[in-house]
Scaffold this motif. Sequence first.
Motif, short mmCIF file in Angstrom:
data_model
loop_
_atom_site.label_atom_id
_atom_site.label_comp_id
_atom_site.label_asym_id
_atom_site.label_seq_id
_atom_site.Cartn_x
_atom_site.Cartn_y
_atom_site.Cartn_z
N ALA A 1 4.40 25.69 -11.64
CA ALA A 1 5.16 24.99 -10.59
C ALA A 1 4.22 24.48 -9.50
O ALA A 1 4.36 23.34 -9.04
CB ALA A 1 6.20 25.93 -10.00
N VAL B 1 11.89 19.30 -5.38
CA VAL B 1 13.07 20.15 -5.55
C VAL B 1 13.70 19.88 -6.90
O VAL B 1 14.09 20.79 -7.63
CB VAL B 1 14.08 19.90 -4.41
CG1 VAL B 1 15.39 20.61 -4.69
CG2 VAL B 1 13.50 20.38 -3.09
N ARG B 2 13.77 18.62 -7.26
CA ARG B 2 14.38 18.25 -8.52
C ARG B 2 13.58 18.83 -9.70
O ARG B 2 14.14 19.31 -10.67
CB ARG B 2 14.46 16.72 -8.62
CG ARG B 2 15.22 16.19 -9.79
CD ARG B 2 16.66 16.67 -9.78
NE ARG B 2 17.29 16.43 -11.07
CZ ARG B 2 17.11 17.19 -12.14
NH1 ARG B 2 16.31 18.24 -12.08
NH2 ARG B 2 17.71 16.92 -13.26
N TRP B 3 12.26 18.79 -9.58
CA TRP B 3 11.43 19.34 -10.65
C TRP B 3 11.70 20.83 -10.81
O TRP B 3 11.76 21.35 -11.92
CB TRP B 3 9.95 19.09 -10.35
CG TRP B 3 9.05 19.42 -11.52
CD1 TRP B 3 8.67 18.58 -12.52
CD2 TRP B 3 8.46 20.69 -11.82
NE1 TRP B 3 7.88 19.26 -13.42
CE2 TRP B 3 7.74 20.54 -13.02
CE3 TRP B 3 8.48 21.93 -11.19
CZ2 TRP B 3 7.03 21.59 -13.60
CZ3 TRP B 3 7.78 22.98 -11.78
CH2 TRP B 3 7.07 22.81 -12.96
N LEU B 4 11.88 21.51 -9.68
CA LEU B 4 12.07 22.96 -9.71
C LEU B 4 13.39 23.37 -10.35
O LEU B 4 13.62 24.54 -10.63
CB LEU B 4 12.00 23.54 -8.29
CG LEU B 4 10.59 23.61 -7.69
CD1 LEU B 4 10.66 24.03 -6.23
CD2 LEU B 4 9.73 24.60 -8.47
N MET C 1 12.59 28.97 -4.29
CA MET C 1 11.27 28.60 -3.79
C MET C 1 11.34 27.39 -2.85
O MET C 1 10.68 27.33 -1.85
CB MET C 1 10.35 28.27 -4.96
CG MET C 1 9.66 29.48 -5.49
SD MET C 1 8.54 29.06 -6.80
CE MET C 1 9.64 28.86 -8.18
N ALA C 2 12.24 26.48 -3.27
CA ALA C 2 12.32 25.25 -2.50
C ALA C 2 12.84 25.48 -1.10
O ALA C 2 12.58 24.71 -0.19
CB ALA C 2 13.23 24.26 -3.22
N GLU D 1 9.22 10.02 -11.95
CA GLU D 1 7.91 10.62 -12.18
C GLU D 1 6.96 9.52 -12.62
O GLU D 1 7.27 8.77 -13.55
CB GLU D 1 8.03 11.70 -13.25
CG GLU D 1 6.84 12.62 -13.32
CD GLU D 1 7.04 13.70 -14.36
OE1 GLU D 1 8.04 14.43 -14.28
OE2 GLU D 1 6.20 13.79 -15.26
N HIS E 1 13.09 11.85 -14.56
CA HIS E 1 13.59 12.04 -13.20
C HIS E 1 13.81 10.72 -12.47
O HIS E 1 13.40 10.55 -11.33
CB HIS E 1 12.63 12.91 -12.39
CG HIS E 1 12.49 14.30 -12.92
ND1 HIS E 1 13.57 15.10 -13.18
CD2 HIS E 1 11.40 15.04 -13.25
CE1 HIS E 1 13.15 16.27 -13.64
NE2 HIS E 1 11.84 16.25 -13.71
N ASP F 1 20.81 10.98 -9.96
CA ASP F 1 19.79 11.39 -10.93
C ASP F 1 20.20 10.85 -12.28
O ASP F 1 21.21 11.25 -12.82
CB ASP F 1 19.75 12.92 -11.01
CG ASP F 1 18.69 13.49 -10.13
OD1 ASP F 1 17.70 12.79 -9.87
OD2 ASP F 1 18.84 14.65 -9.70
#
Lengths: 346, 315
Positions: A113, A196-199, B1-2, B196, B202, B234
């Motif tokens: 990550a 955030v989207r990747w996570l 985490m975010a 991306e 994405h 999205d």
Amino acid sequence: MPARVEAIGGVNRRPVRQRLLWTVAGFGTLALAACLLAPLVGSTRISLAAVFDRSIPYGENIDAQIFFVARLPRVLAAALVGSALALAGVVFQALLRNPLASPDTLGVSAGAALGAMMAITFGLDFSLLGISAVPLASFAGSMGALAIVYGLSTARRRGTSAVVLLLGGVTVHALLSAVIAFVQYLADFTQTFRNVRWLMGSLDVASYAPIVAALVPLFVAWAGFATLPRVLDLISVGSESAAARGVNIERTERVALVSASLATGAAVSLAGPVSFVGIIVPHLVRLIVGADHRLVLPASALFGGAFLIGCDLVARTIVAPLELPVGIVTAIIGGPVFLWLLFRRM
Amino acid sequence: MAAVPKNVAAIAVAVLIAAFTAGSPEGLRYDDTLARRSALVAQPFRAAPTDVPPRRIISLIPATTEMLFAMGAGDRVAGASNYDRYPPEAARLPKLGGLLDPDIERVIALKPDLVIVYDTQVDLKKQLERARIPIFPYVHRGLADITQTMRALGARVGAKAAADAAATRIEQQLAAVGARVAGRARPKTLLVFGREQGTLRHVNASGGYGFLHDVLEIAGGADVLGDLRKQSVDMSTEMILTRAPEVIIELHYSGEMKPEAFEAERRVWDAMPSVPAVKTGRIYLLDGQEFVVPGPRIVVAAERFARALHPEAFR
């Protein structure tokens, strides 16, 4: 390694070879059915006849493109990621002798990550053999984390205890998470959104190149896993008794650690963090086939793939034409299932 | 985490609140009475000084900073956000943080007599009210909010005439762009906010509302996701294929993208040859900061959209 190691916890009296056959046949059918059926379902209706109709040029054939660009790579990615995470979960649970261990426990996925966050935030723009910066940086991050944890496990001359590895790994995970938070803090608004989207995880890979790339570390991991089933049974009871039976503990632990980490790194760099697969699939499989790793490993690989294909199918159809991040679906399905398992045992 | 950065910000704010309240007789207790009293105290400071134009304005949002400069009040801006780049004078102002992490201490130290805050900056607003610094809360939804805010802000800072004139000019220029493309076929357009790099993963695109959606419609495009009541969507690969946009406009925000990077990113779309925009080569990568700032430069954004969508109207 001794020539013959007896299966432990053997309530089942049938020979292991026969049980393995039944297990692989059963879970294999499930996985195969998932692989074949999932590409047929989606937010739009497509005609299978049109998909394979050679008389329509590919450039004009929307059905074929939906099938080959949007759905098939996705299902393949789900199968690979699901099986890799489930296998890594089984191995970490045995290696660390902890039922709560998962592919995330030792910080490998946090490393992945961090790599991805850095690629997004600092706008890294390079590619290698058709693989873009984010998955590359992500895999590099996971390998960095593995290097730290591996260093920890080999810092002592003769192997290391599961407790030390576990504590070290958890600390590395926490440390990397803090660095992730810091990188996030440096990111600007549009990058934060992408981070955030990747996570949340996504299997919509949109091409085959990242899947092929992930296969490279996965092959190495599979080769490692193939040597493990018998010795994991002994290790999961206790390394002393395993050593007493002639198992080279130190070497086995390293093979297990590196294989499981490679599988996790490949999976996370391909799909982002997808939680719960690595924890609930092994537990569900053990409920069905027992604790023998000769059965648990192949069954988890097959069931993990099928499970994630199913979760992704839910993710991409339940709010169609929009879709949910697959990590949310695995957590929403996986969380309650895991709690149920937990309370059932209490 | 975010969520961690937000937590960090929240803790920082909590510590600041503690620091500020510690000196007051109420100490750390924060009850309703205190909130009501501070609201009562703060009220006159927000309402009263309209007749006394502020001389030291802090704008924590790039859009309002640009508006102040556009109405000729730029010389009264004493500080801006970390993200202010335009006009060049704004980039040289003291940087006081962003939406989530305003540097309240430096804001107060600059002795402003008006701070423009985003309406969701609740903690900041509370702190400023307590420090008795007047605020101008700002919210942003659609395109119409830009000129509306300019007029209100102009009235507040004592530049009503100039602000009205600048706002009217923006409206006229937008109308002129609209008139130029009027009567032409409106291509189904996918307005990509981000994806991306190097892949089609994405993809995040404009939905049925928001200022960029409005600008796209003025510039003669039909938003291919216009039926979705979301500001941004999205998109899955499957959705891009089924929506089949005739034009793809992809936004980049650095303002310094190289031509070879443009070409490489445009080629990424070739993976979907059935999409009409890919087939006809109508994929436009536009790079500029004006696409993230809902301010006076929206006119530039509108014209760039229109030139991409209807090049023949600008010959």
